[in-house]
Design an enzyme around this catalytic site. Structure first.
Site, PDB file in Angstrom:
ATOM      1  N   LYS A  80       0.859  -1.177   0.000  1.00  0.00           N
ATOM      2  CA  LYS A  80       0.000   0.000   0.000  1.00  0.00           C
ATOM      3  C   LYS A  80       0.903   1.237   0.000  1.00  0.00           C
ATOM      4  O   LYS A  80       1.936   1.255   0.691  1.00  0.00           O
ATOM      5  CB  LYS A  80      -0.882  -0.023   1.252  1.00  0.00           C
ATOM      6  N   SER A 155      -9.876   1.600   2.710  1.00  0.00           N
ATOM      7  CA  SER A 155      -9.000   2.449   1.939  1.00  0.00           C
ATOM      8  C   SER A 155      -7.915   1.707   1.168  1.00  0.00           C
ATOM      9  O   SER A 155      -7.291   2.291   0.287  1.00  0.00           O
ATOM     10  CB  SER A 155      -8.314   3.459   2.871  1.00  0.00           C
ATOM     11  N   SER A 179     -10.097  -0.998   6.769  1.00  0.00           N
ATOM     12  CA  SER A 179      -9.511  -0.781   5.443  1.00  0.00           C
ATOM     13  C   SER A 179      -8.818  -1.971   4.805  1.00  0.00           C
ATOM     14  O   SER A 179      -8.449  -1.896   3.638  1.00  0.00           O
ATOM     15  CB  SER A 179      -8.521   0.375   5.499  1.00  0.00           C
TER      16      SER A 179
END
Ligand code: GLN
Length: 487
Positions: A80, A155, A179
C-alpha cells in the site's frame, strides 16, 4: 504464464522450487500483467520494477545453489502506498506527498526484502487511508476487478484489486477501521487485520496511531497466514509492538474445529442487511454447524456506538499526526506564500483533499479546550465499553462471525456526496480496531449480480492462529475462493 499468476503463493512457491519457472520470469510476468491491465483498474500509483527484479534474481541464485528459500521468497507482492520503501515514491495518494521519495524502509518492507519477496509496486489508496471506497485518492480512482463500474472498497482498494485481478499474488494493506477487511470483502479475497501491536507500524504513514495496523491480502487463507508470519514480530522502533514470539500459523490451519464455539453477532445480522448478504452469512453459519462447531448468539450492546466513537478518536489522532505536513519538511510547499504563516496555511489548503480536511477539522474540534471532555474523553470511555463487550462475548464464544459489510460493492460515485452513508459502510469492522482484536474477511459467496460477499471472523487478542484455522476450514469446505475475477 498467466495461468501461474492465477495460482496461490503456495503453488507458485512449489513451481519455483521445482524449477518449472524462475523467480525473474514470475516477477516479469506479473509486471507485464500490471502494465497491460492496470490502466483499467488504477490499482497502482507506481511500480518498483528494479527492486522487484533485483530481489527475484537473488531468489534464482539461491535456487541455483540448491539453498533453502525463506517463506514466500519470489512471490510477487504490492505495498500500500502509505508504507515506506527506500527509493520509492510514498505518496499516501495525497498531493501533499506526491513527490516524496522514501529515505528509509518501513520495518515490514525490510522484513519482506530479507525474505526475498519481490515488491512490485505501490498500491493506490484513499488519501491518507481515509475512506471506504478508494474514491478519495488524489490521483485516480481504483475500479473493482469484478465490475469496473463499482468501487473496490477502501481504503486499501489498490492492494485488494491488485490481488483479486492476479496482478500480484500478495499485498499489504493497513486497517484503521476496516480498510483491509472491507476491500477484501468487496474484491472476493482474504484480508486480515492482526492484533494491535502484532505488526510494527514503523514506516507506515500514521493515520490514527492507536488503531492503525498493517496486515495481509491474499487469495487463500494459507497465503495470508504465511504473509503475516513474515511481517509480524517485535520491533524496538515501534513502542506499541508486542514483544512476543511469532507463530508458524500454517501449522494450525487444519486443526479440527469440532466443538469450536462460533458466536453470531446479533446486531450485525438484522437491520440494513442486504438479502443476498444475509443468505450468504446464514449459509456460512450452517457450514460451521456441519463442520461440528457449536453456534451461539452473541450481543455486543455498544457496537451501535462504534462509528461515533471512531469518528472522534480517529479524527482527533489524525489531526495531530497530520500536523507535520506543513510545507516545511516534507512534501508539497505552496509556490506563492508571502510569509511563514501563509506558507503553512496555503501548503495545507492546496495539498490536502476535502476528506482529509474534513477529518482534521473534526478532530481539532473534538480536542479543543471546552469540548475535549464532552467529545474526546467521552469517546475514550466508550471505547473501553466496546472492548468490554468483546471480553464478555469471548467468554461465550471462541470466534465471532458477521458479514464484513452489510452490502456488496456499490457503484463508483454512489456515496461520494454523502460522507455519513460512506462512514456507515464500516459498521461491522470498526469495533475490532477499537478493541485491538484480530479479524479477517474470507470469501463467502456472491450476490445476484455476481459481486463477492465477505464473511468477517473475529478472535480474541493474539488468537491469530485460531482465526486462520477457522477461516481455512470454511474456505476449504466451499469453493468460492476458486472463482477469480475475469479481467
Ligand atoms: N473507512 C474508515 C475511514 O474512512 C476506515 C479507514 C481505514 O481503516 N484506514 O476512516
Amino acid at each position: 504464464m498467466n495461468e501461474l499468476l492465477r495460482k496461490s503463493a503456495a503453488e507458485q512457491s512449489k513451481a519455483l522450487k521445482n524449477k518449472e519457472v524462475s523467480a525473474v520470469e514470475l516477477t516479469t510476468a506479473a509486471l507485464n500483467r500490471i502494465k497491460s491491465i492496470d490502466e483499467k483498474l488504477g490499482a497502482f500509483n507506481s511500480l518498483t520494477e528494479e527492486t522487484a527484479l533485483e530481489t527475484a534474481k537473488k531468489v534464482d541464485e539461491k535456487i541455483a545453489k540448491g539453498e533453502d528459500l525463506p517463506l514466500l521468497a519470489g512471490i510477487p507482492l504490492a505495498l500500500k502506498d502509505n508504507m515506506n520503501l527506500v527509493g520509492s515514491r510514498t505518496t499516501a495518494s495525497s498531493k501533499i506527498l506526491e513527490n516524496f521519495v522514501s529515505p528509509f524502509n518501513a520495518t515490514i518492507s525490510q522484513k519482506l526484502l530479507d525474505n526475498l519477496v519481490p515488491i512490485l509496486g505501490k498500491a493506490n489508496l484513499d488519501e491518507f487511508a481515509m475512506g471506504s471506497s478508494n474514491e478519495n485518492s488524489a490521483f485516480k480512482k481504483v475500479h473493482n476487478p469484478w465490475d469496473l463500474k463499482k468501487v473496490p472498497g477502501g481504503s486499501s482498494g489498490g492492494s485488494a484489486a491488485s490481488v483479486a485481478s492476479c496482478e500480484v499474488t500478495l499485498s499489504l494493506g493497513s486497517d484503521t477501521g476496516g480498510s483491509i477487511r472491507l476491500p477484501a470483502s468487496f474484491c472476493g479475497i482474504v484480508g486480515m487485520k492482526p492484533t494491535y501491536g502484532r505488526v510494527s507500524r514503523y514506516g507506515l504513514i500514521a493515520f490514527a496511531s492507536s488503531l492503525d495496523q498493517i496486515g495481509p491480502f491474499a487469495r487463500t487463507v494459507e497465503d495470508a497466514a504465511n504473509l503475516l508470519e513474515v511481517i509480524a514480530g517485535h520491533d524496538p522502533k515501534d513502542s506499541t509492538s508486542l514483544n512476543l514470539p511469532v507463530e508458524h500459523y500454517a501449522d494450525s490451519l487444519n486443526n479440527d474445529i469440532k466443538g469450536l464455539r462460533v458466536g453470531v453477532i446479533k446486531e450485525l445480522m438484522s437491520e440494513g442487511l442486504s438479502p443476498d448478504v444475509q443468505k450468504a452469512i446464514e449459509a456460512a453459519i450452517d457450514c460451521y454447524k456441519k463442520l461440528g462447531a457449536e453456534i451461539v448468539e452473541i450481543s455486543l450492546p455498544n457496537l451501535k456506538h462504534s462509528i461515533g466513537i471512531y469518528y472522534i478518536l480517529a479524527t482527533a489522532e489524525c489531526s495531530s499526526n497530520l500536523a507535520r505536513f506543513d510545507g516545511v519538511r516534507y512534501g508539497y510547499r505552496t509556490p506563492d506564500a508571502k510569509n511563514l504563516l501563509e506558507m503553512y496555511t496555503k501548503s495545507r489548503a492546496e495539498g490536502f483533499g476535502p476528506e482529509v480536511k474534513r477529518r482534521i477539522m473534526l478532530g481539532t474540534y473534538a480536542l479543543s479546550s471546552g469540548y475535549y471532555d464532552a467529545y474526546y474523553k467521552k469517546a475514550q470511555q466508550m471505547r473501553a465499553l466496546v472492548t468490554q463487550d468483546f471480553v464478555e462475548a469471548f467468554k461465550k464464544a471462541d470466534i465471532l462471525v458477521s458479514p464484513t459489510c452489510p452490502n456488496t460493492a456499490f457503484e463508483l460515485g454512489a456515496k461520494s456526496n454523502d460522507p455519513l452513508a460512506m462512514y456507515l459502510t464500516d459498521i461491522a469492522t470498526i469495533s475490532a480496531n477499537l478493541a485491538g482484536i484480530p479479524g479477517l474477511s474470507v470469501p463467502a459467496g456472491f450476490d445476484k449480480d455476481g459481486m463477492p460477499i465477505g464473511l468477517q471472523i473475529l478472535a480474541p487478542q493474539l488468537q491469530e492462529a485460531r482465526l486462520f484455522n477457522a477461516a481455512h476450514k470454511f474456505e476449504r469446505a466451499n469453493d468460492y475462493y476458486k472463482k477469480l475475477a475475469n479481467i
